[in-house]
Design a protein around this motif. Structure first.
Motif, short mmCIF file in Angstrom:
data_model
loop_
_atom_site.label_atom_id
_atom_site.label_comp_id
_atom_site.label_asym_id
_atom_site.label_seq_id
_atom_site.Cartn_x
_atom_site.Cartn_y
_atom_site.Cartn_z
N ALA A 153 0.84 -1.21 0.00
CA ALA A 153 0.00 0.00 0.00
C ALA A 153 0.87 1.25 0.00
O ALA A 153 0.56 2.25 -0.66
CB ALA A 153 -0.93 -0.01 1.21
N LYS A 191 -2.14 2.32 -3.31
CA LYS A 191 -3.46 1.71 -3.52
C LYS A 191 -3.80 0.80 -2.35
O LYS A 191 -2.96 0.04 -1.87
CB LYS A 191 -3.46 0.87 -4.79
N ILE A 192 -5.05 0.87 -1.93
CA ILE A 192 -5.52 -0.02 -0.88
C ILE A 192 -6.62 -0.87 -1.48
O ILE A 192 -7.72 -0.39 -1.73
CB ILE A 192 -6.06 0.79 0.32
N ASP A 193 -6.29 -2.10 -1.80
CA ASP A 193 -7.32 -2.96 -2.37
C ASP A 193 -7.08 -4.41 -1.99
O ASP A 193 -6.19 -4.71 -1.22
CB ASP A 193 -7.40 -2.81 -3.90
#
Lengths: 141, 235
Positions: B228, B233-235
């Motif tokens: 992250a 990106k946080i997924d």
């Protein structure tokens, strides 16, 4: 469905850069080692060298390091631009990886800020010195 | 069966340095190590000190180093711990010892607080709770299991060497909120974890994963936080 979110990417700092470099240089050394071995085999190691000599040429094919070689044209065939570029890269990644490891160990165990700063400078100077000597040998051999 | 216990003792009021207390305990192999410790305290030597509360692997009070490996004394059975009729017990490493097996947990909780281990969301919730899909809830399920026993952090060589390192437990707690779709504080938490004493001090030794009494994949969790930080990106 999972909802993907984004956050502002953090600025770079030394720990992050060196964390990435450690992994990149580790992978690079493996690839460069393989390239060196392939190059040595293509250029005659299959028939002219034993395993120890092959390894020496793979990782540092410097004619000054070859003693008692029974290969007649060793000074001619192996010291080429290919080897110089390859060895410069191997030395850069290997030495930098190693000195960064020293920095990490030093950071972990030296808790006094001033001492740590001095030792960081010492490590930087040593890194530059070792790289300079290695490059001199590679270029002038 | 008779088990020989070797327990590291230290009373700062009278001992100059720690010493080993040795006790023979009659225990059933299906007893827990905690049962044997209580036998020592109640029947043999009342001066022995250790923490325990729920005694059922939930509160995380009785983390200790048993035969060189962090564990909860209330979850480890004698038959799994005993080696050649002996069990050696020490306080967890990397935190100041207060007395015997009791350590000062404050440095550990100070790191825990730095990652803001609470839901941050400044929007007004609807009439009822903030809703979340089962998939979004599943995303951070592993890190919700942490009981803050400190087994992971105090088994980490990076933490032993440098107490300023935020440590695996705090990263797991940050992960629990960073990957919670209802939370809006990820950027602040990642800022803390991106600092020199944040996640980059993790050397991927896997001790934390090996010893977690809740079987959290701690190293994987830390890897997700690193990803992250790198990708944003946080997924």
């Amino acid at each position: 469905m999972l909802r993907s979110r984004t956050v502002p990417r953090r600025g770079w700092n030394l720990e992050f850069v060196m964390w990435v470099f450690t992994r990149v240089s580790g992978a690079a050394m493996l690839i460069l080692g393989a390239l060196g071995m392939i190059g040595a085999l293509i250029m005659g190691a299959r028939t002219q060298m034993d395993l120890a000599t092959l390894m020496r040429w793979t990782f540092f094919p410097n004619p000054n390091h070859v003693v008692n070689s029974n290969i007649p044209d060793i000074n001619l065939g192996w010291v080429s631009l290919y080897w110089r570029i390859l060895q410069t890269l191997i030395v850069f990644f290997g030495v930098s990886h190693g000195f960064n490891g020293l920095r990490v160990v030093m950071d972990d165990y030296i808790h006094h800020d001033a001492v740590r700063k001095v030792l960081r400078v010492v490590i930087l100077v040593l890194w530059i010195a070792v790289m300079a000597v290695a490059l001199y040998i590679i270029i002038t051999s | 069966m008779k088990v020989h216990f070797k327990i590291k003792r230290f009373n700062p009021e009278k001992d100059k340095k720690p010493y080993w207390g040795e006790y023979d305990v009659e225990a059933d192999e299906s007893d827990r190590v905690l049962d044997a410790l209580q036998t020592v305290k109640w029947d043999i030597d009342g001066t022995l000190n250790f923490r325990r509360s729920c005694a059922h692997g939930i509160c995380g009070s009785d983390a200790m180093r048993i035969n060189g490996r962090n564990a909860l004394a209330c979850k480890l059975l004698i038959r799994d711990a005993v080696q050649g009729g002996k069990i050696t017990i020490e306080p967890i490493l990397g935190l100041p010892v207060i007395k015997d097996l009791i350590v000062d947990m404050e440095p550990f909780f100070a790191h825990y607080r730095t990652v803001m281990p609470f839901l941050i969301n400044n929007t007004t919730p609807g009439e009822r709770e903030r809703l979340q899909s089962p998939e979004d809830r599943e995303r951070y399920d592993d890190s919700t299991k942490c009981i803050l026993c400190a087994c992971c952090t105090t088994s980490c060589p990076s933490f032993w060497a440098r107490g300023d390192y935020v440590g695996p437990a705090a990263i797991v707690q940050a992960h629990r909120f960073i990957f919670d779709s209802r939370d809006q504080g990820a950027a602040e938490r990642l800022k803390v974890l991106g600092e020199p004493d944040g996640v980059w001090r993790c050397r991927t030794v896997f001790n934390c994963t090996d010893v977690c009494p809740r079987d959290i994949q701690v190293t994987r969790v830390i890897g997700e936080v690193k990803a992250a930080l790198i990708t944003g990106k946080i997924d």
